[in-house]
Design an enzyme around this catalytic site. Structure first.
Site, mmCIF file in Angstrom:
data_model
loop_
_atom_site.group_PDB
_atom_site.id
_atom_site.type_symbol
_atom_site.label_atom_id
_atom_site.label_comp_id
_atom_site.label_asym_id
_atom_site.label_seq_id
_atom_site.Cartn_x
_atom_site.Cartn_y
_atom_site.Cartn_z
ATOM 1 N N GLY A 43 0.791 -1.262 -0.087
ATOM 2 C CA GLY A 43 -0.118 -0.109 -0.059
ATOM 3 C C GLY A 43 0.807 1.111 -0.048
ATOM 4 N N ASP A 99 1.085 3.042 4.725
ATOM 5 C CA ASP A 99 0.126 3.737 3.859
ATOM 6 C C ASP A 99 -1.003 4.341 4.929
ATOM 7 O OD1 ASP A 99 -0.987 1.111 4.814
ATOM 8 O OD2 ASP A 99 -1.913 0.635 2.713
ATOM 9 N N ASP A 102 -4.538 2.162 11.114
ATOM 10 C CA ASP A 102 -6.128 1.907 11.334
ATOM 11 C C ASP A 102 -6.254 1.244 12.702
ATOM 12 O OD1 ASP A 102 -8.692 1.257 11.156
ATOM 13 O OD2 ASP A 102 -8.432 -0.475 10.003
ATOM 14 N N LYS A 130 -6.571 6.908 10.632
ATOM 15 C CA LYS A 130 -7.884 7.230 11.098
ATOM 16 C C LYS A 130 -8.257 7.525 12.455
ATOM 17 C CE LYS A 130 -9.220 3.389 7.855
ATOM 18 N NZ LYS A 130 -10.198 2.134 7.805
ATOM 19 N N PHE A 151 -13.341 3.190 4.942
ATOM 20 C CA PHE A 151 -12.494 2.612 4.420
ATOM 21 C C PHE A 151 -12.325 3.527 2.895
ATOM 22 C CE2 PHE A 151 -10.931 -0.937 1.911
ATOM 23 C CZ PHE A 151 -9.901 -1.710 2.712
ATOM 24 N N VAL A 152 -10.929 3.609 2.938
ATOM 25 C CA VAL A 152 -10.537 4.481 1.519
ATOM 26 C C VAL A 152 -9.767 3.447 0.773
ATOM 27 C CG1 VAL A 152 -10.877 6.420 2.941
ATOM 28 C CG2 VAL A 152 -8.600 5.198 3.024
ATOM 29 N N ASP A 158 -5.595 -0.614 -1.307
ATOM 30 C CA ASP A 158 -6.418 -1.497 -1.816
ATOM 31 C C ASP A 158 -7.876 -1.794 -1.311
ATOM 32 O OD1 ASP A 158 -5.085 -2.912 -0.077
ATOM 33 O OD2 ASP A 158 -6.207 -4.890 -0.995
ATOM 34 N N ARG A 164 -5.585 0.176 -6.491
ATOM 35 C CA ARG A 164 -4.090 0.853 -6.022
ATOM 36 C C ARG A 164 -3.782 2.014 -6.936
ATOM 37 N NH1 ARG A 164 -2.203 -2.295 -1.709
ATOM 38 N NH2 ARG A 164 -2.485 -4.371 -1.923
HETATM 39 P P1 IMP Z 1 -3.953 -1.834 11.018
HETATM 40 O O1 IMP Z 1 -2.862 -2.944 11.266
HETATM 41 O O2 IMP Z 1 -5.486 -2.169 11.351
HETATM 42 O O3 IMP Z 1 -3.614 -0.441 11.347
HETATM 43 O O4 IMP Z 1 -4.092 -1.664 9.213
HETATM 44 C C1 IMP Z 1 -2.881 -2.092 8.308
HETATM 45 C C2 IMP Z 1 -3.111 -2.438 6.914
HETATM 46 O O5 IMP Z 1 -4.680 -2.423 6.803
HETATM 47 C C3 IMP Z 1 -2.721 -1.014 6.300
HETATM 48 O O6 IMP Z 1 -1.577 -0.771 6.142
HETATM 49 C C4 IMP Z 1 -3.717 -1.185 5.391
HETATM 50 O O7 IMP Z 1 -2.997 -1.932 4.264
HETATM 51 C C5 IMP Z 1 -4.905 -1.716 5.473
HETATM 52 N N1 IMP Z 1 -6.196 -1.002 5.874
HETATM 53 C C6 IMP Z 1 -6.506 -0.309 6.974
HETATM 54 N N2 IMP Z 1 -7.583 0.450 6.771
HETATM 55 C C7 IMP Z 1 -7.535 0.463 5.244
HETATM 56 C C8 IMP Z 1 -8.479 1.457 4.450
HETATM 57 O O8 IMP Z 1 -9.224 2.183 4.814
HETATM 58 N N3 IMP Z 1 -8.440 1.276 3.170
HETATM 59 C C9 IMP Z 1 -7.567 0.437 2.650
HETATM 60 N N4 IMP Z 1 -6.448 -0.478 3.376
HETATM 61 C C10 IMP Z 1 -6.813 -0.281 4.669
HETATM 62 MG MG MG Z 2 -4.499 -3.726 1.895
#
Ligand code: IMP
Ligand code: MG
Length: 182
Positions: A43, A99, A102, A130, A151-152, A158, A164
């Site tokens: 990403g 990227d 979350d 976020k 979700f973006v 992606d 992407r």
């Molecule tokens: P986390 O571990 O939940 O903080 O998120 C990790 C990964 O989830 C990010 O690096 C993204 O690849 C994916 N992700 C989280 N939120 C989004 C979103 O809104 N759109 C696309 N990918 C996301």
């Molecule tokens: Mg992803």
């Protein structure tokens, strides 16, 4: 693809303008140092390439491939390292690029893993963060844009490996996401 989009959050121009500011800040903060950049694939590809070209400092770049998502829009919580060897960052100034922040699972896991190599410093830089309560207590040091908890996609991000290549950041139509979450 156009028909799948609900609304654009940040167009290419807004993204590049913000990257100029972030790059200037990082360049000032790390003046006279060498950066060890660790970018998390996939990403971060567009973000990494557009940001790093604006940072006129000596730097080394490594990419890590991790997986925490399994096709859907919810996080699994478990972070798998696809590449077993973690770059040797002992004594270095590490800047982790991702990227989006979350739940925080991915960045917390990567950070912990890199800390075992005893770098001189570690900071985290994300394109998006976020606004939400995170599962892991982790904050980024550099943030491109703060967004609501939705979700973006686009500009590297992606949904089920698609979108992407969109040159902007946007939200997909709700029915599209609902369909594939069933
Ligand atoms: P986390 O571990 O939940 O903080 O998120 C990790 C990964 O989830 C990010 O690096 C993204 O690849 C994916 N992700 C989280 N939120 C989004 C979103 O809104 N759109 C696309 N990918 C996301
Ligand atoms: Mg992803």
């Amino acid at each position: 693809m156009r028909g799948d989009i609900e609304r654009v959050l940040f167009d290419g121009q807004a993204i590049h303008k913000r990257l100029e500011e972030m790059a200037a800040q990082i360049t000032t903060d790390y003046a006279d140092r060498e950066l060890a950049v660790i970018a998390i694939l996939t990403g971060t590809l567009m973000f990494m390439s557009d940001l790093l070209r604006r940072i006129p400092l000596p730097l080394k770049l490594n990419c890590l491939s991790v997986a925490s998502y399994h096709g859907k829009t919810e996080t699994s919580g478990e972070v798998l390292f696809k590449e077993l060897s973690v770059p040797d960052v002992a004594g270095q100034d590490v800047l982790i690029l991702d990227d989006i922040l979350d739940t925080g699972h991915t960045l917390a896991a990567v950070r912990e893993k890199l800390e075992t190599a005893k770098p001189r410093s570690i900071r985290v830089c994300v394109l998006l963060s976020k606004r939400k309560q995170r599962a892991r207590n982790l904050d980024a040091d550099y943030i491109g844009f703060e967004i609501d908890d939705e979700f973006v996609v686009g500009y590297g991000l992606d949904f089920m490996e698609r979108y992407r290549n969109l040159p902007y950041l946007c939200v997909l139509k709700k029915e599209l996401m609902d369909q594939s979450n069933q």
